[in-house]
Design a protein around this motif. Structure first.
Motif, short mmCIF file in Angstrom:
data_model
loop_
_atom_site.label_atom_id
_atom_site.label_comp_id
_atom_site.label_asym_id
_atom_site.label_seq_id
_atom_site.Cartn_x
_atom_site.Cartn_y
_atom_site.Cartn_z
N ILE A 60 10.83 -29.34 -32.99
CA ILE A 60 11.33 -29.87 -34.27
C ILE A 60 10.55 -31.11 -34.67
CG2 ILE A 60 13.31 -30.96 -35.39
CD1 ILE A 60 15.09 -28.98 -33.90
N ASP A 61 10.33 -32.03 -33.73
CA ASP A 61 9.58 -33.26 -34.04
C ASP A 61 8.16 -32.96 -34.48
OD1 ASP A 61 11.75 -34.81 -33.47
OD2 ASP A 61 11.10 -35.35 -31.43
N ARG A 62 7.54 -31.95 -33.84
CA ARG A 62 6.14 -31.64 -34.11
C ARG A 62 5.94 -30.85 -35.41
NH1 ARG A 62 4.81 -28.46 -29.65
NH2 ARG A 62 5.31 -26.66 -30.91
N ASP A 63 6.82 -29.87 -35.68
CA ASP A 63 6.54 -28.90 -36.75
C ASP A 63 7.40 -29.02 -38.00
OD1 ASP A 63 4.70 -27.85 -34.99
OD2 ASP A 63 6.02 -26.26 -34.27
N TYR A 64 8.50 -29.76 -37.96
CA TYR A 64 9.43 -29.77 -39.10
C TYR A 64 9.74 -31.18 -39.56
CZ TYR A 64 10.15 -24.95 -37.69
OH TYR A 64 9.94 -23.64 -37.36
N MET A 65 9.93 -31.32 -40.86
CA MET A 65 10.42 -32.59 -41.41
C MET A 65 11.93 -32.45 -41.59
SD MET A 65 9.39 -34.60 -44.90
CE MET A 65 7.71 -34.80 -44.40
N VAL A 66 12.68 -33.27 -40.89
CA VAL A 66 14.14 -33.13 -40.90
C VAL A 66 14.82 -34.48 -41.09
CG1 VAL A 66 14.21 -31.04 -39.48
CG2 VAL A 66 14.22 -33.27 -38.38
N GLU A 67 16.10 -34.41 -41.37
CA GLU A 67 17.00 -35.56 -41.49
C GLU A 67 16.45 -36.71 -42.33
OE1 GLU A 67 20.20 -36.11 -40.83
OE2 GLU A 67 20.35 -34.03 -40.21
N GLY A 68 16.30 -37.90 -41.76
CA GLY A 68 15.96 -39.10 -42.53
C GLY A 68 14.65 -38.99 -43.29
N ASP A 69 13.62 -38.46 -42.64
CA ASP A 69 12.31 -38.33 -43.29
C ASP A 69 12.40 -37.41 -44.50
OD1 ASP A 69 11.24 -39.95 -41.35
OD2 ASP A 69 10.52 -38.29 -40.11
N LEU A 70 13.10 -36.29 -44.34
CA LEU A 70 13.24 -35.32 -45.44
C LEU A 70 14.04 -35.92 -46.58
CD1 LEU A 70 12.75 -32.45 -46.48
CD2 LEU A 70 14.85 -31.76 -45.33
N ARG A 71 15.15 -36.55 -46.27
CA ARG A 71 15.99 -37.18 -47.31
C ARG A 71 15.19 -38.25 -48.06
NH1 ARG A 71 21.54 -35.77 -46.06
NH2 ARG A 71 21.73 -35.28 -43.86
N ARG A 72 14.41 -39.03 -47.32
CA ARG A 72 13.60 -40.08 -47.93
C ARG A 72 12.56 -39.49 -48.87
NH1 ARG A 72 11.60 -41.96 -43.61
NH2 ARG A 72 13.55 -42.88 -42.93
N GLU A 73 11.89 -38.42 -48.44
CA GLU A 73 10.85 -37.80 -49.27
C GLU A 73 11.44 -37.22 -50.56
OE1 GLU A 73 7.71 -34.17 -49.05
OE2 GLU A 73 7.73 -35.60 -47.39
N VAL A 74 12.61 -36.57 -50.44
CA VAL A 74 13.27 -36.01 -51.63
C VAL A 74 13.65 -37.13 -52.59
CG1 VAL A 74 15.36 -34.82 -52.42
CG2 VAL A 74 14.09 -33.93 -50.48
N ALA A 75 14.20 -38.24 -52.05
CA ALA A 75 14.57 -39.37 -52.90
C ALA A 75 13.35 -39.97 -53.60
CB ALA A 75 15.28 -40.44 -52.07
N VAL A 76 12.23 -40.07 -52.87
CA VAL A 76 11.00 -40.61 -53.47
C VAL A 76 10.49 -39.69 -54.57
CG1 VAL A 76 8.56 -41.08 -52.97
CG2 VAL A 76 10.32 -42.00 -51.48
N ASN A 77 10.56 -38.37 -54.34
CA ASN A 77 10.12 -37.42 -55.35
C ASN A 77 10.95 -37.53 -56.63
OD1 ASN A 77 8.11 -36.44 -53.71
ND2 ASN A 77 9.30 -34.69 -52.98
N ILE A 78 12.27 -37.67 -56.47
CA ILE A 78 13.15 -37.81 -57.64
C ILE A 78 12.87 -39.12 -58.36
CG2 ILE A 78 15.55 -38.12 -58.35
CD1 ILE A 78 16.30 -36.09 -56.15
#
Length: 124
Positions: A60-78
């Protein structure tokens, strides 16, 4: 109780279902993770060894963006859309549906509870 990506996943559920408690991992990603780590589908979280939990965590750490990082990226995109002032950004700013849904009726989830308008009631 196993803790993966900062989330306590439920002990008594199957691994396929329990992985979906992590934000950013759905059914397909959970299945892919289990195939990479070679865990059978009927295995439950309580039956996992520490080594298997560690392997799941590494995948999960190597291949997927999850939890805090994903939420942060979505918020930045919006936020980027809102700063640009494009149509989608304006809809986010006003709290209206972004993806073309009708708003004459419905859209209550996005718009919030209905507000009464003075003088709207008809008299008989």
């Amino acid at each position: 109780m196993a803790r993966i990506a900062g989330v306590n996943i439920p002990t008594n559920k199957r691994v396929l279902i329990a992985l979906q408690y992590i934000h950013g991992i759905g059914q397909k990603n959970a299945k892919d993770i289990m195939e990479k780590v070679h865990i059978p589908e009927d295995r439950r979280v309580s039956q996992l060894t520490d080594q298997e939990v560690l392997q799941i965590r590494e995948v999960i750490d190597r291949d997927y963006m999850v939890e805090g990082d994903l939420r942060r990226e979505v918020a930045v995109n919006i936020k980027r859309l809102m700063d640009l002032g494009c149509y989608r950004g304006l809809r986010h700013r006003k709290g209206l549906p972004v993806r073309g849904q009708r708003t004459h009726t419905n859209a209550r989830t996005r718009k919030g509870p209905a507000k009464a308008i003075a003088g709207k009631k008809k008299t008989a």
